[in-house]
Design a protein around this motif. Structure first.
Motif, PDB file in Angstrom:
ATOM      1  N   LEU A 205     -23.492 -14.668 -11.553  1.00 34.62           N
ATOM      2  CA  LEU A 205     -23.809 -13.558 -10.666  1.00 34.62           C
ATOM      3  C   LEU A 205     -22.858 -12.391 -10.891  1.00 34.62           C
ATOM      4  O   LEU A 205     -23.263 -11.228 -10.822  1.00 34.62           O
ATOM      5  N   GLN A 206     -21.604 -12.701 -11.188  1.00 39.48           N
ATOM      6  CA  GLN A 206     -20.622 -11.635 -11.430  1.00 39.48           C
ATOM      7  C   GLN A 206     -21.006 -10.806 -12.648  1.00 39.48           C
ATOM      8  O   GLN A 206     -20.887  -9.573 -12.645  1.00 39.48           O
ATOM      9  N   GLU A 207     -21.501 -11.465 -13.696  1.00 40.43           N
ATOM     10  CA  GLU A 207     -21.902 -10.751 -14.906  1.00 40.43           C
ATOM     11  C   GLU A 207     -22.988  -9.726 -14.616  1.00 40.43           C
ATOM     12  O   GLU A 207     -22.919  -8.574 -15.046  1.00 40.43           O
ATOM     13  N   VAL A 208     -23.998 -10.172 -13.896  1.00 36.07           N
ATOM     14  CA  VAL A 208     -25.136  -9.281 -13.667  1.00 36.07           C
ATOM     15  C   VAL A 208     -24.788  -8.209 -12.645  1.00 36.07           C
ATOM     16  O   VAL A 208     -25.263  -7.069 -12.736  1.00 36.07           O
ATOM     17  N   GLU A 217     -21.984  -9.193  -3.462  1.00 33.82           N
ATOM     18  CA  GLU A 217     -22.777  -9.141  -2.234  1.00 33.82           C
ATOM     19  C   GLU A 217     -23.687  -7.923  -2.213  1.00 33.82           C
ATOM     20  O   GLU A 217     -24.856  -8.007  -1.813  1.00 33.82           O
ATOM     21  N   ALA A 218     -23.158  -6.773  -2.624  1.00 31.99           N
ATOM     22  CA  ALA A 218     -23.965  -5.553  -2.660  1.00 31.99           C
ATOM     23  C   ALA A 218     -25.102  -5.690  -3.668  1.00 31.99           C
ATOM     24  O   ALA A 218     -26.228  -5.237  -3.423  1.00 31.99           O
ATOM     25  N   PHE A 219     -24.817  -6.335  -4.802  1.00 29.84           N
ATOM     26  CA  PHE A 219     -25.864  -6.536  -5.798  1.00 29.84           C
ATOM     27  C   PHE A 219     -26.971  -7.421  -5.255  1.00 29.84           C
ATOM     28  O   PHE A 219     -28.165  -7.145  -5.461  1.00 29.84           O
ATOM     29  N   CYS A 220     -26.607  -8.494  -4.569  1.00 29.79           N
ATOM     30  CA  CYS A 220     -27.618  -9.409  -4.016  1.00 29.79           C
ATOM     31  C   CYS A 220     -28.537  -8.676  -3.048  1.00 29.79           C
ATOM     32  O   CYS A 220     -29.757  -8.873  -3.064  1.00 29.79           O
ATOM     33  N   ARG A 221     -27.973  -7.814  -2.196  1.00 30.42           N
ATOM     34  CA  ARG A 221     -28.796  -7.042  -1.266  1.00 30.42           C
ATOM     35  C   ARG A 221     -29.698  -6.069  -2.018  1.00 30.42           C
ATOM     36  O   ARG A 221     -30.892  -5.941  -1.717  1.00 30.42           O
ATOM     37  N   PHE A 222     -29.120  -5.378  -2.998  1.00 25.42           N
ATOM     38  CA  PHE A 222     -29.871  -4.414  -3.801  1.00 25.42           C
ATOM     39  C   PHE A 222     -31.030  -5.087  -4.529  1.00 25.42           C
ATOM     40  O   PHE A 222     -32.168  -4.606  -4.508  1.00 25.42           O
ATOM     41  N   PHE A 223     -30.755  -6.211  -5.165  1.00 23.69           N
ATOM     42  CA  PHE A 223     -31.775  -6.891  -5.964  1.00 23.69           C
ATOM     43  C   PHE A 223     -32.883  -7.446  -5.078  1.00 23.69           C
ATOM     44  O   PHE A 223     -34.072  -7.319  -5.408  1.00 23.69           O
ATOM     45  N   LYS A 224     -32.527  -8.030  -3.960  1.00 24.04           N
ATOM     46  CA  LYS A 224     -33.531  -8.601  -3.050  1.00 24.04           C
ATOM     47  C   LYS A 224     -34.413  -7.501  -2.464  1.00 24.04           C
ATOM     48  O   LYS A 224     -35.622  -7.677  -2.292  1.00 24.04           O
ATOM     49  N   HIS A 226     -35.369  -4.729  -3.879  1.00 24.66           N
ATOM     50  CA  HIS A 226     -36.306  -4.144  -4.840  1.00 24.66           C
ATOM     51  C   HIS A 226     -37.203  -5.164  -5.538  1.00 24.66           C
ATOM     52  O   HIS A 226     -38.161  -4.767  -6.207  1.00 24.66           O
ATOM     53  N   THR A 227     -36.915  -6.445  -5.402  1.00 23.35           N
ATOM     54  CA  THR A 227     -37.760  -7.451  -6.059  1.00 23.35           C
ATOM     55  C   THR A 227     -38.296  -8.511  -5.113  1.00 23.35           C
ATOM     56  O   THR A 227     -39.159  -9.300  -5.503  1.00 23.35           O
ATOM     57  N   ARG A 228     -37.772  -8.538  -3.882  1.00 22.38           N
ATOM     58  CA  ARG A 228     -38.149  -9.568  -2.916  1.00 22.38           C
ATOM     59  C   ARG A 228     -37.774 -10.974  -3.376  1.00 22.38           C
ATOM     60  O   ARG A 228     -38.345 -11.963  -2.929  1.00 22.38           O
ATOM     61  N   LYS A 229     -36.876 -11.046  -4.309  1.00 23.77           N
ATOM     62  CA  LYS A 229     -36.428 -12.343  -4.819  1.00 23.77           C
ATOM     63  C   LYS A 229     -34.909 -12.334  -4.921  1.00 23.77           C
ATOM     64  O   LYS A 229     -34.304 -11.280  -5.121  1.00 23.77           O
ATOM     65  N   THR A 230     -34.314 -13.525  -4.820  1.00 23.74           N
ATOM     66  CA  THR A 230     -32.909 -13.627  -5.166  1.00 23.74           C
ATOM     67  C   THR A 230     -32.799 -13.513  -6.681  1.00 23.74           C
ATOM     68  O   THR A 230     -33.786 -13.704  -7.410  1.00 23.74           O
ATOM     69  N   PHE A 231     -31.608 -13.230  -7.166  1.00 27.87           N
ATOM     70  CA  PHE A 231     -31.452 -13.137  -8.609  1.00 27.87           C
ATOM     71  C   PHE A 231     -31.772 -14.471  -9.276  1.00 27.87           C
ATOM     72  O   PHE A 231     -32.389 -14.509 -10.346  1.00 27.87           O
ATOM     73  N   LEU A 235     -34.491 -14.932 -12.232  1.00 25.49           N
ATOM     74  CA  LEU A 235     -34.108 -15.484 -13.530  1.00 25.49           C
ATOM     75  C   LEU A 235     -34.961 -16.707 -13.866  1.00 25.49           C
ATOM     76  O   LEU A 235     -35.411 -16.880 -15.010  1.00 25.49           O
ATOM     77  N   GLN A 236     -35.216 -17.526 -12.871  1.00 28.15           N
ATOM     78  CA  GLN A 236     -36.075 -18.690 -13.077  1.00 28.15           C
ATOM     79  C   GLN A 236     -37.473 -18.245 -13.501  1.00 28.15           C
ATOM     80  O   GLN A 236     -38.076 -18.826 -14.412  1.00 28.15           O
ATOM     81  N   GLN A 237     -37.995 -17.192 -12.869  1.00 31.71           N
ATOM     82  CA  GLN A 237     -39.332 -16.705 -13.204  1.00 31.71           C
ATOM     83  C   GLN A 237     -39.373 -16.151 -14.625  1.00 31.71           C
ATOM     84  O   GLN A 237     -40.354 -16.345 -15.347  1.00 31.71           O
ATOM     85  N   VAL A 238     -38.322 -15.453 -15.035  1.00 30.21           N
ATOM     86  CA  VAL A 238     -38.253 -14.944 -16.411  1.00 30.21           C
ATOM     87  C   VAL A 238     -38.289 -16.102 -17.403  1.00 30.21           C
ATOM     88  O   VAL A 238     -39.018 -16.072 -18.401  1.00 30.21           O
ATOM     89  N   ARG A 239     -37.508 -17.129 -17.132  1.00 29.37           N
ATOM     90  CA  ARG A 239     -37.455 -18.280 -18.047  1.00 29.37           C
ATOM     91  C   ARG A 239     -38.788 -19.017 -18.097  1.00 29.37           C
ATOM     92  O   ARG A 239     -39.213 -19.454 -19.180  1.00 29.37           O
TER      93      ARG A 239
END
Length: 292
Positions: A205-208, A217-224, A226-231, A235-239
């Motif tokens: 999580l730190q890398e991304v 923490e700010a990234f998790c809020r930002f990502f959720k 705009h995508t409605r998903k946790t990171f 990532l699981q969906q991409v794989r």
């Protein structure tokens, strides 16, 4: 090429319809959006289509319709970026600029049915069935069209979309914020580029978060947001999406595919695959290859 996100279609201010042919090894690979509505026919190539909370594959023959300011990217598969491979990605697109109608869109009775397309802002759809066949048939006539004839073809396309019903399949969900600021768009693009390039290995999580120039923490809020998903879910969906490609295009075993796309545990891969598709990897491969 225009800035990421605030992508501008090369057209005059008074032009309602613009026809564009994309020809190259790969499609434009930056997340972007524009105020024009977009109807795209994929002629050659394959890869991942991303828009909002949707992530899925595209291939030759697919038809996609996007409302105004829907952030999106057709990201060609890695082999299309390899210079030693002679692969092609080709697609045809019609852009509709409703702003060209000015006040007429809200005043003329003949244009009343077009007003519904304003509700599609931020949304993307896949066109299926007879609607898709009709769209492709009209697209085949676009290169030789001009002037009033091209305008008529554009209205025919919108009429097909207006009457498509269930053949216009929604892909993303409407409650997401419509459009992205340029700053947030660049962040999302950097994150997505990183994910697609590095998803086959363990990603922290730190890398991304560092890619987005945010704390964890700010990234998790930002990502959720705009995508409605946790990171982790994304990532699981991409794989899983990449696993689908290998299941279709190779005869590799399920275990080898699981490890190749980034899963460290076969049983977790099987559970994840079934939760997203409703089928086991082998059952999905059989179904897709036989059309059953």
């Amino acid at each position: 090429m225009a800035k990421i996100i605030s992508f501008q279609i090369p057209k005059s201010q008074s032009e309602f319809v613009r026809y564009q042919e994309d020809r190259g090894r790969h499609f434009y690979d930056k997340l972007h959006q524009h105020p024009q509505l977009q109807l795209t026919v994929i002629r050659e190539g394959a890869g991942q289509f991303l828009s909002g909370d949707y992530l899925g594959r595209f291939q030759a023959g697919d038809v996609f319709f996007l409302g105004e300011n829907a952030p999106h990217v057709f990201r060609s598969d890695p082999e299309y970026f390899a210079t030693e491979r002679e692969l092609k990605s080709t697609g045809d697109t019609v852009f509709f600029d409703f702003q060209a109608f000015g006040k007429a869109l809200g005043e003329l009775e003949e244009l009343e049915s077009l007003r519904k397309f304003g509700d599609f802002a931020g949304l993307c759809f896949q066109v299926l069935g007879e609607g898709k066949r009709q769209v492709v048939e009209i697209f085949d006539r676009f290169p030789k069209s001009s002037g009033l004839g091209r305008f008529q073809l554009a209205l025919e396309l919108l009429a097909i979309l207006d009457q498509a019903g269930e053949e216009l399949q929604p892909l993303n969900r409407p409650a997401l914020i419509r459009g992205l600021s340029e700053r947030d768009g660049k962040r999302m693009d950097q994150v997505m580029q990183f994910v697609f390039e590095e998803s086959a290995r363990a990603i922290t999580l730190q890398e991304v978060a560092d890619r987005a120039n945010l704390g964890k923490e700010a990234f998790c809020r930002f990502f959720k947001l705009h995508t409605r998903k946790t990171f982790t879910q994304y990532l699981q969906q991409v794989r899983i999406s990449q696993a689908k490609k290998l299941l279709l295009e190779s005869d590799l075993g399920v275990a080898e595919i699981a490890f190749q796309v980034g899963f460290e545990n076969l049983s977790y891969f099987n559970r994840s695959f079934k939760s997203l598709t409703g089928l086991s990897p082998l059952a999905w491969r059989k179904s897709e290859r036989t059309g059953a």
